[in-house]
Design an enzyme around this catalytic site. Structure first.
Site, PDB file in Angstrom:
ATOM      1  N   LYS A   1      31.691  -8.771 -26.401  1.00  0.00           N
ATOM      2  CA  LYS A   1      32.559  -8.324 -27.297  1.00  0.00           C
ATOM      3  C   LYS A   1      33.590  -9.308 -27.864  1.00  0.00           C
ATOM      4  CE  LYS A   1      36.139  -4.894 -28.176  1.00  0.00           C
ATOM      5  NZ  LYS A   1      36.684  -3.324 -27.773  1.00  0.00           N
TER       6      LYS A   1
ATOM      7  N   LEU B   1      43.361   1.594 -27.565  1.00  0.00           N
ATOM      8  CA  LEU B   1      44.234   1.214 -26.034  1.00  0.00           C
ATOM      9  C   LEU B   1      44.692  -0.223 -26.030  1.00  0.00           C
ATOM     10  CD1 LEU B   1      41.669   3.051 -23.808  1.00  0.00           C
ATOM     11  CD2 LEU B   1      43.845   3.779 -24.253  1.00  0.00           C
TER      12      LEU B   1
ATOM     13  N   TYR C   1      38.139  -4.252 -23.067  1.00  0.00           N
ATOM     14  CA  TYR C   1      39.394  -3.423 -23.370  1.00  0.00           C
ATOM     15  C   TYR C   1      39.485  -2.761 -24.605  1.00  0.00           C
ATOM     16  CZ  TYR C   1      41.101  -8.002 -24.943  1.00  0.00           C
ATOM     17  OH  TYR C   1      41.449  -9.099 -25.619  1.00  0.00           O
ATOM     18  N   CYS C   2      39.961  -1.751 -24.604  1.00  0.00           N
ATOM     19  CA  CYS C   2      40.084  -0.951 -26.081  1.00  0.00           C
ATOM     20  C   CYS C   2      38.723  -0.790 -26.621  1.00  0.00           C
ATOM     21  CB  CYS C   2      40.996  -1.766 -27.037  1.00  0.00           C
ATOM     22  SG  CYS C   2      41.407  -0.821 -28.645  1.00  0.00           S
ATOM     23  N   PRO C   3      37.816  -0.176 -26.064  1.00  0.00           N
ATOM     24  CA  PRO C   3      36.427   0.096 -26.361  1.00  0.00           C
ATOM     25  C   PRO C   3      36.099   0.936 -27.486  1.00  0.00           C
ATOM     26  CG  PRO C   3      36.920   1.228 -24.303  1.00  0.00           C
ATOM     27  CD  PRO C   3      38.047   0.405 -24.537  1.00  0.00           C
TER      28      PRO C   3
END
Length: 276
Positions: free
Chosen positions: A157, A89, A144-146
């Site tokens: 992260k 993502l 975001y973008c897990p």
């Protein structure tokens, strides 16, 4: 240490200073290297690259009901938007984010998805040996973008990993948040999702961003780290992992292959964003 990191020869391509290029050029580059390495036309490659300021969207992001509003919002914040050709993502790219691609061949034997992730995890632990014991790989909810190979320290992260596979080649790509504020970047993506979704019901579950679960390595290690010093560390690490490091950009027929992949990537992106 992962055996795939110990190569007889590594080829190193540094594109961390040519930031005015579009990330689409980087995706075309990794596709080119996948084919070259996968077909035995090049030794394994490590490439470092930086772009700013872009938000790279995944396929699912592009399907949000008000994506055109989200892209407008990003433009107002001085970020261009493109759609990438690998999974995942939305992620932020800017001058404080270093991307590293490790390109390997599956010719000696297949490289599983997990093995690809493990190679990059080991590479990052060697790169930041002072923090190796603290670096963990599991999904950071609210980032975001897990993904299952989010890299974090103390639950925050600082990196995400993706993979691209083509013509017997595997490109394992990581974005490393080195400088600046991880939470500020996450705020931008949070606003992007809110603008693009507007509380609409969707089949796909988009991440609910919690900015405080993201940080840069400079923040996490509590010392100023720069992208450029990290690039030098990458070179030094490669020298320790092999007998020889070739500093060799694309040349000759390789450039023709790159032109082919770049045209393909540009056309695909124009088609995707033409639908928004």
């Amino acid at each position: 240490m992962h055996s795939l990191l110990q190569q007889k020869t590594w080829r190193f391509i540094d594109q961390s200073l040519s930031m005015d290029r579009t990330p689409l050029e980087s995706f075309a580059m990794d596709d080119t290297l996948c084919q070259l390495v996968g077909q035995g036309l090049s030794v394994p490659v490590v490439r470092t690259w930086v772009h700013h300021p872009y938000v790279v969207l995944g396929i699912q992001d592009h399907r949000m009901p008000y994506i055109h509003k989200g892209i407008e919002m990003l433009k107002k914040a001085h970020y261009e938007a493109i759609v990438r050709n690998s999974g995942g993502l939305a992620v932020v790219l800017d001058k404080g984010i270093l991307n590293i691609s490790i390109v390997l061949s599956e010719a000696p034997g297949s490289i599983s998805i997990n093995m690809g992730y493990e190679v990059m995890l080991q590479f990052i632990k060697l790169l930041f040996s002072e923090a190796a014991e603290k670096i963990q790989a599991y999904e950071i909810v609210g980032s975001y973008c897990p993904g299952s190979y989010d890299l974090s320290i103390g639950g925050k992260k600082f990196a995400g990993i993706s993979q691209r596979r083509l013509r017997n080649g595997v490109a394992v790509q990581i974005y490393l948040c080195i400088e600046g504020s991880g939470s500020e970047r996450a705020e931008l993506i949070k606003h992007f999702y809110e603008t693009s979704l507007k509380d609409a019901e969707t089949k796909f579950q988009y991440p609910k961003i919690q900015p405080d679960v993201m940080a840069s390595l400079s923040e996490l290690l509590d010392r100023p780290i720069t992208v450029q010093e990290t690039v030098i560390q990458v070179q030094q690490l490669l020298a320790s992992l092999s007998g020889d490091v070739l500093f060799q950009p694309l040349e000759g027929d390789e450039l023709q292959l790159y032109s082919f992949y770049l045209k393909r990537v540009l056309e695909r992106n124009a088609k995707m964003l033409g639908n928004t």
